[in-house]
Motif scaffolding. Sequence first.
Motif, mmCIF file in Angstrom:
data_model
loop_
_atom_site.group_PDB
_atom_site.id
_atom_site.type_symbol
_atom_site.label_atom_id
_atom_site.label_comp_id
_atom_site.label_asym_id
_atom_site.label_seq_id
_atom_site.Cartn_x
_atom_site.Cartn_y
_atom_site.Cartn_z
ATOM 1 N N UNK A 205 -3.498 -15.288 5.126
ATOM 2 C CA UNK A 205 -2.813 -15.278 3.712
ATOM 3 C C UNK A 205 -2.995 -13.348 3.264
ATOM 4 N N UNK A 206 -1.820 -12.845 3.863
ATOM 5 C CA UNK A 206 -1.494 -11.905 4.467
ATOM 6 C C UNK A 206 -1.324 -10.900 2.949
ATOM 7 N N UNK A 207 -2.389 -10.304 2.472
ATOM 8 C CA UNK A 207 -1.767 -9.857 0.531
ATOM 9 C C UNK A 207 -2.776 -8.878 0.586
ATOM 10 N N UNK A 208 -2.469 -7.647 0.672
ATOM 11 C CA UNK A 208 -3.668 -6.410 0.106
ATOM 12 C C UNK A 208 -3.352 -6.170 -0.606
ATOM 13 N N UNK A 209 -4.279 -5.608 -1.859
ATOM 14 C CA UNK A 209 -4.807 -4.743 -2.595
ATOM 15 C C UNK A 209 -5.391 -3.339 -1.978
ATOM 16 N N UNK A 210 -4.501 -2.271 -1.403
ATOM 17 C CA UNK A 210 -5.612 -1.362 -0.695
ATOM 18 C C UNK A 210 -5.684 0.452 -1.780
ATOM 19 N N UNK A 211 -5.163 0.325 -2.659
ATOM 20 C CA UNK A 211 -5.165 1.560 -3.375
ATOM 21 C C UNK A 211 -4.839 1.563 -5.048
ATOM 22 N N UNK A 212 -5.673 1.984 -5.866
ATOM 23 C CA UNK A 212 -4.704 2.084 -7.267
ATOM 24 C C UNK A 212 -4.825 3.276 -8.195
ATOM 25 N N UNK A 213 -4.312 4.368 -6.426
ATOM 26 C CA UNK A 213 -4.643 6.361 -7.485
ATOM 27 C C UNK A 213 -2.960 6.696 -7.827
ATOM 28 N N UNK A 214 -1.996 5.545 -7.450
ATOM 29 C CA UNK A 214 -0.838 5.788 -7.495
ATOM 30 C C UNK A 214 0.338 6.279 -8.473
ATOM 31 N N UNK A 215 0.408 7.916 -9.101
ATOM 32 C CA UNK A 215 1.093 8.052 -9.598
ATOM 33 C C UNK A 215 2.177 9.363 -9.909
ATOM 34 N N UNK A 216 2.854 9.001 -10.611
ATOM 35 C CA UNK A 216 4.604 9.667 -9.922
ATOM 36 C C UNK A 216 5.005 10.610 -10.905
ATOM 37 N N UNK B 264 13.310 14.146 -4.557
ATOM 38 C CA UNK B 264 11.319 14.757 -4.656
ATOM 39 C C UNK B 264 10.988 13.121 -4.729
ATOM 40 N N UNK B 265 11.614 12.669 -5.672
ATOM 41 C CA UNK B 265 10.790 11.231 -5.582
ATOM 42 C C UNK B 265 10.896 10.055 -4.435
ATOM 43 N N UNK B 266 11.696 10.452 -3.669
ATOM 44 C CA UNK B 266 11.803 9.972 -1.808
ATOM 45 C C UNK B 266 10.511 10.489 -1.061
ATOM 46 N N UNK B 267 10.403 11.782 -1.197
ATOM 47 C CA UNK B 267 9.531 12.460 -0.864
ATOM 48 C C UNK B 267 7.788 12.742 -0.865
ATOM 49 N N UNK B 268 7.646 12.279 -2.388
ATOM 50 C CA UNK B 268 6.503 12.173 -2.919
ATOM 51 C C UNK B 268 6.303 10.732 -2.312
ATOM 52 N N UNK B 269 6.621 9.766 -2.631
ATOM 53 C CA UNK B 269 6.110 8.070 -2.281
ATOM 54 C C UNK B 269 5.931 8.602 -0.580
ATOM 55 N N UNK B 270 7.106 9.318 0.001
ATOM 56 C CA UNK B 270 6.284 9.322 1.090
ATOM 57 C C UNK B 270 5.484 9.670 1.872
ATOM 58 N N UNK B 271 4.773 11.094 1.519
ATOM 59 C CA UNK B 271 3.707 11.904 1.263
ATOM 60 C C UNK B 271 2.546 11.023 1.250
ATOM 61 N N UNK B 272 2.281 10.018 -0.236
ATOM 62 C CA UNK B 272 1.481 9.367 -0.937
ATOM 63 C C UNK B 272 1.072 8.397 0.553
ATOM 64 N N UNK B 273 2.271 7.436 0.921
ATOM 65 C CA UNK B 273 2.285 6.824 1.429
ATOM 66 C C UNK B 273 1.287 6.829 2.892
ATOM 67 N N UNK B 274 2.009 8.379 3.219
ATOM 68 C CA UNK B 274 1.725 8.515 4.343
ATOM 69 C C UNK B 274 0.038 9.531 4.755
ATOM 70 N N UNK C 160 4.336 7.041 10.291
ATOM 71 C CA UNK C 160 5.263 8.147 9.804
ATOM 72 C C UNK C 160 6.226 7.285 8.753
ATOM 73 N N UNK C 161 6.032 7.984 7.762
ATOM 74 C CA UNK C 161 6.757 7.618 6.518
ATOM 75 C C UNK C 161 7.953 8.687 6.297
ATOM 76 N N UNK C 162 9.222 7.997 6.683
ATOM 77 C CA UNK C 162 10.445 8.835 6.435
ATOM 78 C C UNK C 162 10.965 8.713 4.816
ATOM 79 N N UNK C 163 11.043 9.920 4.414
ATOM 80 C CA UNK C 163 11.548 9.241 2.215
ATOM 81 C C UNK C 163 12.523 8.592 2.726
ATOM 82 N N UNK C 164 13.428 8.800 3.558
ATOM 83 C CA UNK C 164 14.646 8.542 3.717
ATOM 84 C C UNK C 164 14.635 6.646 3.632
ATOM 85 N N UNK C 165 13.600 5.963 3.787
ATOM 86 C CA UNK C 165 14.065 4.599 3.777
ATOM 87 C C UNK C 165 12.589 4.004 2.891
ATOM 88 N N UNK C 166 12.291 5.063 1.967
ATOM 89 C CA UNK C 166 11.781 4.962 0.778
ATOM 90 C C UNK C 166 12.963 3.877 -0.276
#
Length: 190
Positions: free
Chosen positions: A4-15, A71-81, A88-94
């Motif tokens: 049953x593959x669902x995992x919460x693993x971080x609660x610190x995301x802030x935009x 800027x939002x896409x790059x920020x999210x990709x860096x956070x995921x990274x 490798x998280x690519x901003x163009x795929x966010x």
Amino acid sequence: MNGYDFLEFDDSFYMPDGLLDLDELNSLPVRMHYYGDGMEDPNELYWTQYYVPGTHDYISFARRLIIGYPEAAMYVARYMQSLFTGVKFRPELVTVLKTKGSIPPHIDESNRISTINIGIRNSDCAITRYSNISNIDPNWTYKEAVCKDGHTYLLNTSKTHSVISMQREERFLFSYGLQYTYYQLVKMRN
């Protein structure tokens, strides 16, 4: 692991303020998509929307967020990274994911084996049901989770999953589809 593959693993995301205007994003044009149709590689930002037949419920994706909100896409990709080693998280795929209402049991298309979702707005107005089966079965067994804004989740989208609405609000999440398996990604977490 129990499959049953669902995992919460971080609660610190802030935009940070000013990187993403959800109300403006929500006003983008909508293009209908039907499960199984080919996927476009967009060069403009719009909502790709799947309607649930016979209802007003839908799931939509604003793919290539980088086109209108770099800027939002790059920020999210860096956070995921920062959360994974060897991916490798690519901003163009966010992507931004939006649901309204309930989405029936399904398995994702477009080679989305797993996805990382981050709650943005109204994340807690729906229940995510997830299973350990790889086919659509009307008698499926599932577990449930409620997402929260600012929390990050990993979901195996090659297994049957669904969304059950608790309110008629639109909910928004960042979403990043991956071709890694859920188990590979669990091992690559920082």
